[in-house]
Design an enzyme around this catalytic site. Sequence first.
Site, short mmCIF file in Angstrom:
data_model
loop_
_atom_site.label_atom_id
_atom_site.label_comp_id
_atom_site.label_asym_id
_atom_site.label_seq_id
_atom_site.Cartn_x
_atom_site.Cartn_y
_atom_site.Cartn_z
N HIS A 180 53.10 11.54 -21.67
CA HIS A 180 53.61 11.74 -23.04
C HIS A 180 54.84 12.64 -23.20
O HIS A 180 54.76 13.71 -23.79
CB HIS A 180 52.49 12.23 -23.97
N HIS A 216 38.96 10.46 -32.46
CA HIS A 216 38.19 11.58 -33.03
C HIS A 216 37.44 11.04 -34.24
O HIS A 216 37.81 10.01 -34.80
CB HIS A 216 39.12 12.71 -33.47
N ASN A 245 49.14 16.04 -29.72
CA ASN A 245 49.68 16.93 -28.71
C ASN A 245 50.17 16.12 -27.53
O ASN A 245 49.37 15.39 -26.95
CB ASN A 245 48.59 17.92 -28.26
N ASP A 301 48.01 7.05 -25.08
CA ASP A 301 47.31 8.33 -25.30
C ASP A 301 46.29 8.15 -26.44
O ASP A 301 46.11 9.03 -27.28
CB ASP A 301 48.28 9.48 -25.60
N HIS A 347 50.13 16.83 -17.73
CA HIS A 347 50.22 17.10 -19.17
C HIS A 347 51.05 18.38 -19.26
O HIS A 347 50.53 19.47 -19.07
CB HIS A 347 48.79 17.27 -19.73
N HIS A 398 41.84 7.81 -23.73
CA HIS A 398 40.66 8.70 -23.76
C HIS A 398 39.48 7.88 -24.28
O HIS A 398 39.50 7.42 -25.42
CB HIS A 398 40.92 9.90 -24.67
N PHE A 408 43.75 17.52 -32.18
CA PHE A 408 44.96 16.75 -31.86
C PHE A 408 44.57 15.35 -31.38
O PHE A 408 43.63 15.22 -30.59
CB PHE A 408 45.71 17.43 -30.71
O1 DOR Z 1 46.67 14.70 -28.82
C1 DOR Z 1 46.04 14.77 -27.78
N1 DOR Z 1 44.74 14.45 -27.70
N2 DOR Z 1 46.68 15.22 -26.69
C2 DOR Z 1 46.03 15.48 -25.54
O2 DOR Z 1 46.66 15.87 -24.60
C3 DOR Z 1 44.57 15.31 -25.45
C4 DOR Z 1 44.09 14.34 -26.44
C5 DOR Z 1 42.60 14.39 -26.64
O3 DOR Z 1 41.86 14.42 -25.64
O4 DOR Z 1 42.14 14.32 -27.79
ZN ZN Z 2 47.94 15.09 -22.65
#
Ligand code: DOR
Ligand code: ZN
Length: 438
Positions: free
Chosen positions: A240, A317, A286, A313, A187, A70, A331
């Site tokens: 995942h 944040h 997640n 993954d 997902h 991401h 998450f």
């Molecule tokens: O923990 C996660 N963060 N799982 C996800 O599926 C999305 C991701 C996010 O975009 O932060």
């Molecule tokens: Zn995901």
Amino acid sequence: MWWLKDVWVIDPSQTLSAPRHVLIKGGQVLEMFASMTEEEVLTIAQGESVETINGEGKFLFPGLIDVHTHLREPGQEEKEDILSGSRAAVRGGFTTILAMANTKPVIDNRALIEFVRMQGERAGYAHVLPIGTVTKGMQGGELVEMADMKAGGAAAFSDDGKNIQNAEVMRLALEYAKITGLPIISHCEDKDLAGEGQMRRGMVSARMGLKGIPASAESVIVARDLLLAEETGGKLHLAHISTTESVDLIRQAKARGVNITAEVNPHHLIFCDEEMGITDTALKVNPPLGSQKDRESLIEGLRDGTLDMIATDHAPHTMAEKSRPFAEAPFGIASLETALSAIWQHLVVPGRLSFERVIEAWSVSPAKRFGLPGGSLKPGAIADMVLFDPDFSEVIDSTQLVSKARNTPFLGKNLQGFPVMVWVEGQLVQKNRTVLGK
Ligand code: DOR
Ligand code: ZN
């Protein structure tokens, strides 16, 4: 020209794990030899200058390819952007990353695909390949223009972050995947079963007084998507995977010859819910961390090939968001800069997983499944590669991280075994843990 002397080469694409001398020229692997003298190198160089690296005690392998990253651009650049994320990638040993589509706005048309691709090229570190959403607005209804987005450079399609709840939409997406030839990344999370859950449902969630997500929230959708892939023949990739039941379902589907691959994240291989406390928002992710049994099933699944790939993954944040009370924190775990080292230290060194299997699962297998360059050091291959020092140790320190994110469970911890040189297309982009300037 580069001459990597006496380095232990791990290249599962040619079933090679042995000391070699490797020559790199013009952005490609020129040749490798079991032994080599300086005169021989100079003859091959034909007057070109030669940079010699003593590789003794180090590993050389094809650059890691991460199919689940991401990068948050456009729209959430306070968490990460394509430049910071692709710098973090090469610091961590990744030479190609696939950028997830759940940005703001979501990547659901060709113009946005081209934007992400161009920002990746402008950054000039790892190859950044965009993933498009499966549905418009990531709303789970109408499908995007997949062929057009493929023409713009999309590498795959995924509504990651959200499950496609409507089975008919998922079935249609897999039908289209047969036309584009690109994977649909799922997902797997049943919205109703997951509810407002914050972590895996079980003894630990009960003790912590948090709402739980049952393991079935994942495996119910894994079962559905495997059946849809079997019926349609469309290319499915499961993101995942985190439960014992999912691993069993995938193993059975593969035995029937279904066209699927699956990935596992480092955190699900390393941690489990028993290790979590109410303040550990860095481990809030997640799908959630599972039980000790789940972790063992994932390791076994990765070992026997039921799980094809490792993927980070990487989910950056801000610290402000992650400092909220557990139930309010988002998450996700940021992992590009620590993932390889964590796998080395927690799984390879204790003998749970061979390093050859790790490189196969993190480079060779994603290159094959997603049709990407890299994943091999055969002569003529693109010189995307990593020199790894198993003795290099580092405390994960927020002043050293080049990602904007600090939401890693390894902050302040010591890890050992790191990439110390990284090349993309024969260009050195990371040296001694420092990302080189442009
Ligand atoms: O923990 C996660 N963060 N799982 C996800 O599926 C999305 C991701 C996010 O975009 O932060
Ligand atoms: Zn995901």
